[in-house]
Design a protein around this motif. Structure first.
Motif, mmCIF file in Angstrom:
data_model
loop_
_atom_site.group_PDB
_atom_site.id
_atom_site.type_symbol
_atom_site.label_atom_id
_atom_site.label_comp_id
_atom_site.label_asym_id
_atom_site.label_seq_id
_atom_site.Cartn_x
_atom_site.Cartn_y
_atom_site.Cartn_z
ATOM 1 N N GLY A 91 0.686 -1.133 -0.063
ATOM 2 C CA GLY A 91 0.032 0.053 0.015
ATOM 3 C C GLY A 91 0.871 1.205 -0.007
ATOM 4 N N GLY A 92 1.955 1.138 -0.198
ATOM 5 C CA GLY A 92 2.872 2.295 -0.210
ATOM 6 C C GLY A 92 3.380 2.797 -1.579
ATOM 7 N N ILE A 93 4.089 3.979 -1.428
ATOM 8 C CA ILE A 93 4.526 4.438 -2.910
ATOM 9 C C ILE A 93 6.259 4.308 -2.894
ATOM 10 C CG2 ILE A 93 4.831 6.324 -4.345
ATOM 11 C CD1 ILE A 93 1.712 7.035 -3.170
ATOM 12 N N PRO A 94 6.911 3.485 -3.890
ATOM 13 C CA PRO A 94 8.592 3.487 -3.857
ATOM 14 C C PRO A 94 8.859 4.764 -4.719
ATOM 15 C CG PRO A 94 7.535 1.964 -5.306
ATOM 16 C CD PRO A 94 6.343 2.763 -4.622
ATOM 17 N N VAL A 95 9.731 5.619 -3.969
ATOM 18 C CA VAL A 95 10.350 6.760 -4.701
ATOM 19 C C VAL A 95 12.063 6.469 -4.984
ATOM 20 C CG1 VAL A 95 10.875 9.169 -4.545
ATOM 21 C CG2 VAL A 95 8.646 8.171 -3.202
ATOM 22 N N PRO A 96 12.294 6.354 -6.099
ATOM 23 C CA PRO A 96 13.816 5.722 -6.342
ATOM 24 C C PRO A 96 14.590 7.080 -6.298
ATOM 25 C CG PRO A 96 12.196 5.267 -8.165
ATOM 26 C CD PRO A 96 11.344 6.226 -7.119
ATOM 27 N N ILE A 97 15.663 6.809 -5.787
ATOM 28 C CA ILE A 97 16.598 7.716 -5.216
ATOM 29 C C ILE A 97 18.124 7.590 -5.931
ATOM 30 C CG2 ILE A 97 17.856 8.819 -3.285
ATOM 31 C CD1 ILE A 97 14.698 9.359 -3.179
ATOM 32 N N GLU A 98 18.552 8.750 -6.197
ATOM 33 C CA GLU A 98 19.921 8.830 -7.112
ATOM 34 C C GLU A 98 20.965 7.919 -6.097
ATOM 35 O OE1 GLU A 98 21.045 9.104 -9.849
ATOM 36 O OE2 GLU A 98 21.179 11.164 -10.346
ATOM 37 N N LEU A 99 21.910 7.617 -6.831
ATOM 38 C CA LEU A 99 22.990 7.080 -6.199
ATOM 39 C C LEU A 99 24.380 7.731 -5.931
ATOM 40 C CD1 LEU A 99 24.799 4.040 -8.292
ATOM 41 C CD2 LEU A 99 24.424 6.267 -9.095
ATOM 42 N N GLY A 100 25.089 7.718 -4.768
ATOM 43 C CA GLY A 100 26.066 8.586 -4.341
ATOM 44 C C GLY A 100 27.521 8.383 -5.397
ATOM 45 N N SER A 101 28.436 9.008 -5.221
ATOM 46 C CA SER A 101 29.708 8.432 -5.392
ATOM 47 C C SER A 101 30.247 7.092 -4.942
ATOM 48 C CB SER A 101 30.789 9.537 -5.248
ATOM 49 O OG SER A 101 31.010 9.738 -4.013
ATOM 50 N N ASP A 102 29.861 6.634 -4.064
ATOM 51 C CA ASP A 102 30.030 5.278 -3.558
ATOM 52 C C ASP A 102 29.296 4.095 -4.132
ATOM 53 O OD1 ASP A 102 27.785 5.735 -2.209
ATOM 54 O OD2 ASP A 102 28.269 5.404 -0.170
ATOM 55 N N TRP A 103 28.148 4.803 -5.087
ATOM 56 C CA TRP A 103 27.436 3.562 -5.554
ATOM 57 C C TRP A 103 26.308 3.166 -4.877
ATOM 58 C CZ3 TRP A 103 31.500 0.116 -8.379
ATOM 59 C CH2 TRP A 103 32.081 0.858 -9.530
ATOM 60 N N MET A 104 26.313 3.668 -3.656
ATOM 61 C CA MET A 104 25.150 3.363 -2.687
ATOM 62 C C MET A 104 24.103 4.373 -2.788
ATOM 63 S SD MET A 104 26.262 0.362 -1.781
ATOM 64 C CE MET A 104 25.332 -0.223 -0.380
ATOM 65 N N VAL A 105 23.050 4.062 -1.972
ATOM 66 C CA VAL A 105 22.154 5.307 -2.211
ATOM 67 C C VAL A 105 22.682 6.619 -1.488
ATOM 68 C CG1 VAL A 105 20.819 4.641 0.144
ATOM 69 C CG2 VAL A 105 19.480 5.892 -1.529
ATOM 70 N N ASP A 106 22.233 7.775 -2.011
ATOM 71 C CA ASP A 106 22.889 9.088 -1.555
ATOM 72 C C ASP A 106 22.085 9.672 -0.431
ATOM 73 O OD1 ASP A 106 23.824 11.603 -1.168
ATOM 74 O OD2 ASP A 106 23.634 12.159 -3.332
ATOM 75 N N PRO A 107 22.541 9.883 0.670
ATOM 76 C CA PRO A 107 21.542 10.382 1.692
ATOM 77 C C PRO A 107 21.179 11.713 1.367
ATOM 78 C CG PRO A 107 23.540 9.065 2.589
ATOM 79 C CD PRO A 107 23.843 9.031 1.138
ATOM 80 N N VAL A 108 22.136 12.547 0.938
ATOM 81 C CA VAL A 108 21.720 13.978 0.611
ATOM 82 C C VAL A 108 20.659 13.958 -0.256
ATOM 83 C CG1 VAL A 108 22.507 16.078 -0.515
ATOM 84 C CG2 VAL A 108 24.130 14.860 0.970
ATOM 85 N N ALA A 109 20.525 13.167 -1.351
ATOM 86 C CA ALA A 109 19.604 13.011 -2.438
ATOM 87 C C ALA A 109 18.261 12.563 -1.610
ATOM 88 C CB ALA A 109 19.733 12.100 -3.544
ATOM 89 N N MET A 110 18.404 11.658 -0.894
ATOM 90 C CA MET A 110 17.188 11.331 0.112
ATOM 91 C C MET A 110 16.574 12.221 0.889
ATOM 92 S SD MET A 110 17.918 7.605 2.221
ATOM 93 C CE MET A 110 17.243 5.935 1.422
ATOM 94 N N GLU A 111 17.281 12.984 1.343
ATOM 95 C CA GLU A 111 17.038 14.265 2.070
ATOM 96 C C GLU A 111 15.912 15.312 1.159
ATOM 97 O OE1 GLU A 111 19.711 16.414 4.444
ATOM 98 O OE2 GLU A 111 17.979 17.267 5.723
ATOM 99 N N LYS A 112 16.574 15.674 0.204
ATOM 100 C CA LYS A 112 15.671 16.423 -0.816
ATOM 101 C C LYS A 112 14.616 15.850 -1.147
ATOM 102 C CE LYS A 112 19.939 18.784 -2.672
ATOM 103 N NZ LYS A 112 20.872 18.244 -3.598
ATOM 104 N N ALA A 113 14.367 14.524 -1.365
ATOM 105 C CA ALA A 113 13.001 13.839 -1.608
ATOM 106 C C ALA A 113 12.126 13.582 -0.600
ATOM 107 C CB ALA A 113 13.471 12.411 -2.480
#
Ligand SMILES: *Cc1c(COP(=O)(O)O)cnc(C)c1O
Length: 375
Positions: A101-123
């Motif tokens: 029942g949720g909505i997945p929101v894809p987030i950009e990857l960081g320079s370490d190739w893992m999810v970018d926490p800064v991009a997470m915060e903006k979303a």
């Protein structure tokens, strides 16, 4: 003509042969005991997993995708909640979110190739409820930053750690850092069985109890379905025979991981100077992380030509997830623009990585790659 050494991307047949007699004996013993569904092997595997990971509860289920679905439903959120997760991930996590029942929101990857926490915060929006790092390739995302971000916005952290059984972050098992985590025992995973299986892990008693009931039609710990205390459940049980096989395989698991890390070291040393390749961090490069190398994912110039060159030399490679990032699945309604992830998917590929590769296999792969860029 000399025959070319064949190194398939994954050794499906050798997987059984490694301990074939023992596996058949384990299966025979379960079948002769009539132990098919939720018998002592499931309990024993769960307890062994709890000890191995240092977590309070492990619940064996049918697969990791359903572990995530049940884990999400156990959070009892109002439909329409948004979950932020990396676009560089398997669609399974997003599917679980959708069916919960949720909505997945894809987030950009960081320079370490893992999810970018800064991009997470903006979303983050008023509808955001969950941050869901995916511990891709057996690595661990920047959990300090993600946990801190969640804390400051009142969000829940959960982990798709399907690929990261045994990885650690600052001494803690990956998958046990958030409210819950999941593992997959799909055959080609670091700890694989001969079919589908998975687990959910948590230190939260209520989530553990709820998921344990939901996996078995809502039945309680005595396997009884109650009237007054009935809850909605489903069937997501792990087959007993898989639990018995996995309990056996867990004993040899640290050695299998050590072998993967040794192979990663060989790749790291051999490719370090090749400017056409970008590599994952070497196994001993970060004192805060112990990576289990589910995959050895690289970013390669002229990737498609390199793959063809390797194929001609008998070396199988793949592009993870069919080469498609989550946000590129327009058919699922995603419309994000994630240029770093797009760029990564133009160059990323997986080299063979599993504990049955011999040193000669690895040297053959290294030679083939090095030769390609020397030309
Ligand atoms: C394999 C995998 C899954 C799905 O696991 P199943 O057990 O096949 O459901 C989910 N997420 C990631 C990152 C995976 O690699």
């Amino acid at each position: 003509m000399t025959s070319v050494r064949q190194i398939p991307f994954f050794p499906w047949v050798a997987l059984f042969e490694e301990h074939g007699d023992e596996y058949l004996e384990i299966i025979r013993e379960c079948l002769q005991r009539g132990a098919f569904i939720l018998q002592r092997d499931v309990d024993e595997f769960e307890r062994a997993l709890e000890v191995y990971l240092g977590v309070k509860h492990a619940i064996a289920v049918s697969d990791a995708t359903n572990a995530m679905l049940l884990g999400l439903r156990a959070l009892e959120l109002k439909p329409g909640f948004e979950v932020l997760l990396p676009s560089h991930c398997f669609v399974a996590a997003a599917q679980s979110i959708h069916f919960a029942g949720g909505i997945p929101v894809p987030i950009e990857l960081g320079s370490d190739w893992m999810v970018d926490p800064v991009a997470m915060e903006k979303a983050i929006t008023p509808r955001t409820r969950i941050l869901m790092p995916v511990q891709v390739n057996g690595r661990t995302a920047n959990m300090d930053a993600i946990v801190q971000l969640a804390g400051s916005h009142g969000l829940i952290v959960i982990e798709d750690s399907a690929q990261a059984l045994g990885a650690t972050y600052k001494g803690q098992s990956t998958g046990t850092i958030g409210r819950w985590g999941c593992y997959s025992f799909y055959p080609s995973k670091t700890l694989g069985t001969f079919g589908d299986a998975g687990a959910l892990v948590t230190n939260d008693d209520h989530i553990a109890e709820t998921v344990r009931r939901m996996r078995n039609h809502g039945a309680n710990s005595e396997k009884m379905i109650e009237a007054e205390n009935a809850i909605w459940g489903t069937n997501c049980r792990m087959d007993n025979v898989h639990a018995a096989l996995l309990k056996f395989k867990l004993d040899g698991y640290p050695a299998a991981i050590a072998r993967r890390r040794a192979i990663a070291s060989m790749y790291q040393k051999a490719f370090f100077d090749l400017r056409q390749l970008k590599l994952p961090p070497g196994p001993d490069s970060d004192p805060d992380r112990f990576d289990v190398f589910q995959n050895y994912e690289i970013s390669a110039e002229r990737r498609d030509e390199l793959r063809e060159h390797l194929r001609e030399r008998g070396v199988g490679t793949i592009i993870q997830w069919g080469g498609i990032a989550l946000h590129q699945m327009r058919g699922l309604g995603f419309n994000q623009s994630l240029p770093s992830t797009d760029l990564f998917f133009q160059k990323c590929m997986l080299l063979p990585m599993h504990h049955l590769l011999s040193d000669d296999d690895v040297l053959h792969i290294i030679d083939a790659v090095t030769q390609f860029y020397a030309d």
